[in-house]
Design an enzyme around this catalytic site. Structure first.
Site, mmCIF file in Angstrom:
data_model
loop_
_atom_site.group_PDB
_atom_site.id
_atom_site.type_symbol
_atom_site.label_atom_id
_atom_site.label_comp_id
_atom_site.label_asym_id
_atom_site.label_seq_id
_atom_site.Cartn_x
_atom_site.Cartn_y
_atom_site.Cartn_z
ATOM 1 C CD GLN A 66 -3.389 -4.654 6.922
ATOM 2 O OE1 GLN A 66 -2.835 -3.689 6.177
ATOM 3 N NE2 GLN A 66 -3.615 -5.557 6.232
ATOM 4 C CG ASP A 115 -9.190 0.452 4.760
ATOM 5 O OD1 ASP A 115 -9.071 0.072 3.723
ATOM 6 O OD2 ASP A 115 -8.490 -0.557 5.797
ATOM 7 C CE LYS A 154 -3.443 -2.673 2.446
ATOM 8 N NZ LYS A 154 -4.586 -2.671 3.379
#
Ligand code: NAD
Length: 300
Positions: free
Chosen positions: A96, A119, A52
């Protein structure tokens, strides 16, 4: 006839190039910045975060990775999120997953301010998605799957779709997104009794169950569009949830693993970060005047 391969690798490269072009319109001292919170030593998570960060740099998005030991307490992590929420230089925040079991993921994810939740995992953004609200920041993987489906040129409206897997980050938002695009959606999961029958009715199959090659070619309707989210290892090789080699002889379109959904997920995360950045800019009385994010909220 063999299926057309939907190359997420190629399609995502086009998205990233377009995004880089938009970001280049901004002065370099005012670039979007993504904060990534990584807790613990999960090797796969470390690789995802590294990817990422690299992809962000390539399009001109700053990426600050904050690493914490798996023993970090919940309150300490919530404080980190509060600081990032209040930091005007941070436009997007992701945590994450998976988090260590000692931490309550829902509580942590809910703490991210909705406009920085790139997200799209927080209950607020999931709620907006269920309302088909344009402000929803949509979970990157389902959003990427949708883009892959649209890239085929098929009309989604009225199609029957099956999503296999009901996780909060892939299966459920995927089902909502397809519903919002007027598909008739069945959400199958580990307790579904007649999966082959259900899959055989579907014009569109999205496999997101994390079971190597579970979906067999003989289950598929002739000419189905098959998108494989799964990432599994079998005999030392990466493979999806669909038995790709056989399924490509039955489907009209199919995504490979690797090179299908994975690269789209990263591209969509970057798009969400840019969209969040643009919204935050326009909220602060922007004076650049030539934004092109397409969100409809920036300068004309
Ligand atoms: P998860 O483990 O949270 O959820 C799996 C879901 O599959 C569950 O809802 C479960 O009910 C269902 N399931 C399990 N066995 C099943 C069976 N035999 N029949 C029907 N349903 C079954 O997983 P997740 O986070 O949603 O991820 C799913 C897969 O997608 C994993 O392989 C993961 O690595 C992969 N993934 C890929 C990307 C990407 O960018 N390519 C992103 C996220 C997840």
């Amino acid at each position: 006839m063999s299926a057309q391969i939907i190359s997420g690798k190629e399609i995502s490269a086009i998205y990233r190039e377009k995004l880089a072009e938009k970001i280049r319109q901004y002065p370099s001292e005012n670039m979007p910045v993504l904060a990534v919170i990584l807790v613990g030593d999960d090797e796969a998570s470390k690789i995802y975060v590294r990817n990422k960060k690299k992809a962000a740099a390539e399009v001109g998005i700053g990426c600050e990775v904050m690493e914490f030991s798996s023993t970090i307490g919940e309150n300490a992590l919530l404080e980190v999120i509060d600081e990032l929420n209040d930091n005007p230089h941070i436009n997007g925040i992701i945590v994450q997953l998976p988090l260590p079991k000692t931490l309550n993921s829902l509580k942590i994810l809910s703490r991210i301010r909705p406009e920085k939740d790139v997200d799209g995992f927080s209950p607020y953004n999931t709620g907006l998605l269920s309302y088909n609200h344009p402000d929803a920041l949509i979970s990157a993987t389902p959003k990427g799957v949708l883009e892959l489906l649209l890239s085929t040129g098929i009309e989604l409206e009225g199609k029957s779709a099956v999503v296999v897997g009901r996780s909060n980050i892939v299966g459920k938002p995927m089902a909502m997104l397809l519903t919002n695009h007027n598909c008739t959606v069945t959400l199958a999961h580990s307790k579904t009794g007649n999966l082959p029958d259900i899959v055989s009715q579907a014009d569109i199959v999205v496999a997101a169950c994390g079971r190597a090659k579970l979906i067999k070619a003989e289950w598929l309707k002739d000419g189905a569009v098959v998108v494989d989210v799964g990432i599994n290892r079998m005999d030392g090789k990466l493979c999806g949830d669909v038995d790709f080699e056989a399924a490509k002889e039955k489907a009209a379109f199919i995504t490979p693993v690797p090179g299908g959904v994975g690269p789209m997920t990263v591209a969509m995360l970057l798009e969400n970060t840019f969209a969040a950045f643009c919204r935050q800019q326009s909220a602060q009385a922007c004076d650049y005047g030539n934004h092109q994010c397409g969100c409809g909220k920036c300068c004309p």
